[in-house]
Every structure is written in structure tokens, then in C-alpha cells.
Design a protein around this motif. Sequence first.
Motif, short mmCIF file in Angstrom:
data_model
loop_
_atom_site.label_atom_id
_atom_site.label_comp_id
_atom_site.label_asym_id
_atom_site.label_seq_id
_atom_site.Cartn_x
_atom_site.Cartn_y
_atom_site.Cartn_z
N THR A 59 16.75 -3.07 30.83
CA THR A 59 15.24 -2.10 29.91
C THR A 59 14.18 -2.67 30.26
O THR A 59 13.13 -2.52 30.42
CB THR A 59 16.02 -2.39 28.17
OG1 THR A 59 16.70 -1.67 28.67
CG2 THR A 59 14.80 -1.57 27.62
N VAL A 60 14.07 -4.41 30.36
CA VAL A 60 12.62 -4.50 29.92
C VAL A 60 11.86 -4.05 31.56
O VAL A 60 10.78 -3.55 31.65
CB VAL A 60 12.64 -6.37 29.85
CG1 VAL A 60 10.94 -6.72 30.76
CG2 VAL A 60 12.95 -6.17 28.83
N CYS A 61 12.83 -4.36 32.59
CA CYS A 61 12.54 -4.23 33.86
C CYS A 61 12.58 -2.99 34.53
O CYS A 61 11.13 -2.31 34.99
CB CYS A 61 13.78 -4.80 35.21
SG CYS A 61 14.02 -6.34 34.77
N GLN A 63 10.71 -1.08 31.88
CA GLN A 63 9.75 -1.02 31.29
C GLN A 63 8.42 -1.35 31.97
O GLN A 63 7.17 -0.44 32.49
CB GLN A 63 10.00 -1.17 29.59
CG GLN A 63 10.44 -1.03 29.09
CD GLN A 63 11.00 -1.33 28.00
OE1 GLN A 63 10.09 -2.91 27.59
NE2 GLN A 63 11.47 -0.99 26.56
N VAL A 75 6.36 -12.33 33.66
CA VAL A 75 8.12 -13.03 33.07
C VAL A 75 9.01 -13.75 33.73
O VAL A 75 8.98 -13.84 35.45
CB VAL A 75 8.70 -10.92 33.31
CG1 VAL A 75 9.60 -10.65 32.85
CG2 VAL A 75 7.48 -10.52 33.11
N GLN A 201 6.74 -14.12 28.93
CA GLN A 201 7.91 -12.86 28.51
C GLN A 201 8.55 -13.79 29.07
O GLN A 201 9.19 -14.33 30.27
CB GLN A 201 7.92 -12.03 29.32
CG GLN A 201 8.73 -11.09 27.70
CD GLN A 201 8.45 -9.58 27.93
OE1 GLN A 201 8.09 -8.97 29.07
NE2 GLN A 201 9.44 -9.08 27.60
N ILE A 203 12.88 -13.46 29.24
CA ILE A 203 14.46 -11.76 29.53
C ILE A 203 15.82 -12.84 29.33
O ILE A 203 15.62 -13.31 31.07
CB ILE A 203 14.30 -11.04 30.71
CG1 ILE A 203 12.23 -10.32 30.11
CG2 ILE A 203 15.13 -10.13 30.06
CD1 ILE A 203 12.14 -10.22 28.53
#
Length: 268
Positions: A59-61, A63, A75, A201, A203
Motif C-alpha cells: 500500500t505504501v509503495c 501511494q 523510505v 519512513q 516500512i
Amino acid sequence: VSGWYSGELRSAPCPVCCKGQMATYVLHNCGLTGADLDVSLANFKVDGPLLAEKAAALTVCKQLLGQGLAVAGFVTLVGDYGVGKSHLLKGLVNGFRQIGVMAKYSTMSDLLSDIRERFGDEHGAREAEAVIDLYRRARILAIDEVDRINLTGWAKETIFRLLNSRYEESDRLLTVMATNVEPVDLPAELGYLGSRMNGGQIIRVGGPDMRPAVALRRGPLTHAAASAAAAEAAEPETEMVFENAAEAAEKLKALAQQMNVGDHHETH
């Protein structure tokens, strides 16, 4: 030199953009070749109970990719061997490449080798600086296996110069790294990097090792390869012995089905 200089300032169109060569240029400089060019965020599997821990990272990738040219940040993907960190990095680079945004993938060891190899002639130092500057200014830079390097004095200095610069410009550049260890567990010589990772960030990529399932999807396995993959996918403490390739393949299929991978092949 003294005195005034008189001249004329002219602008010229970019030879890459004006000739429709941007896609080729981005492809040539992305750092990926062969099958890696087909890796995408879309084919990163997160379905099934054993893969749910990977969903947040995906999901982060997505985004990040969705921000397009506006993307920026520092990140770090953290997770055990084989959980899919490299897939996510390559998928990000390919995603940006496909929308015409310059993005580059490299392992840290290959990045350092690329710079070191430039010292071969009389202009080597200048060329090495030029390469460092290219990595430093890359719009999107994905660096894999940050923790798997030989920390010589030169390597430590080069990593610091590169990543400290990118951290300071994380409001306009995107740097995405992958490591198998938590930032606090990096070697003492990379303590500054761990600090900067924590300032960005982080993850965490969880779930099982994806490599046995990927190997199964690629096609036939030998008895030895199937046995090794099945044993690796099982509990680490479990000793597994197979009489033949078929038996190993059946175990590997069962494990892959638990991971909801699909597309199974027979071994011979």
C-alpha cells in the motif's frame, strides 16, 4: 582574466525529449534488465492469510507511485530475506519508468562498484565524482541490500556522502532502501544511516519467504532444487528428506497453495 565578456545566450531543445526518446532514455538508465523489467507492484502477491503482513508495504509503495513527479521522501523497507523487498523496489522503479519518470535501481554493492570502477585512468577521480553526483541527484533512487557490503573506509565515506545528501534533499527527491536488519542493528559504522532512516519512513515487510513459490511458478525443477526449495519453505528446524523430485514437488506445491500463489508446474 579581466575585462568584459560579450556573447549571446541561447536556449536549445532537449535532444531526448524533442525526438521522442524519453521512454528509451528512462529504460536505459533504470538499472533493470531482462525479467526484472516485468516486475510490478500489480504482481506482488498479498492475498491469503500467510501473505497479509505484506499488504501494508504494498500500500505504501502504491501511494508513492501515485504521487508521480511530486513524490519525495526517505523510505526504508525492513524485513527478513526473501519476503519481497527487492520485488517492491523493482516494481516501484518500473512503475515510475512507465509513466516517464527517471528512476534507478541498484544494490548497494553494485552502486559502489560502479563508482570504484571509474578510477581506472588519469581522469578516473573526475569520472567517479560525476557518477556519485548522478546518484546523488537521481529523481528516484532505489537501493537494495544496504546492509550487505564490505565496509572499507572508502565505502563508508562514499555511502555517507551519497545518502546524507539525499536525506537532506528528501523534500524533493525520493530514496527507497531495503535492509534485512532494523536500523538500530546496522553496523556501528553505519549508525548515522540508521539515525537518518529513523528520521524518514520505515516500512516493515513481513510474511513468509516468497522465493520457493516464485521458483515453482518459473517452471520445472530438478530433484535437488525442488527438495531445497521445499525444505526452505518449511520450518527452519525441520529436516526434510525426499525420495524423488515428485515427492519434493508435491510438498512445494502444498506450501505454495497455502501462500495462494497458483500457477503450479510439474517437476521432472
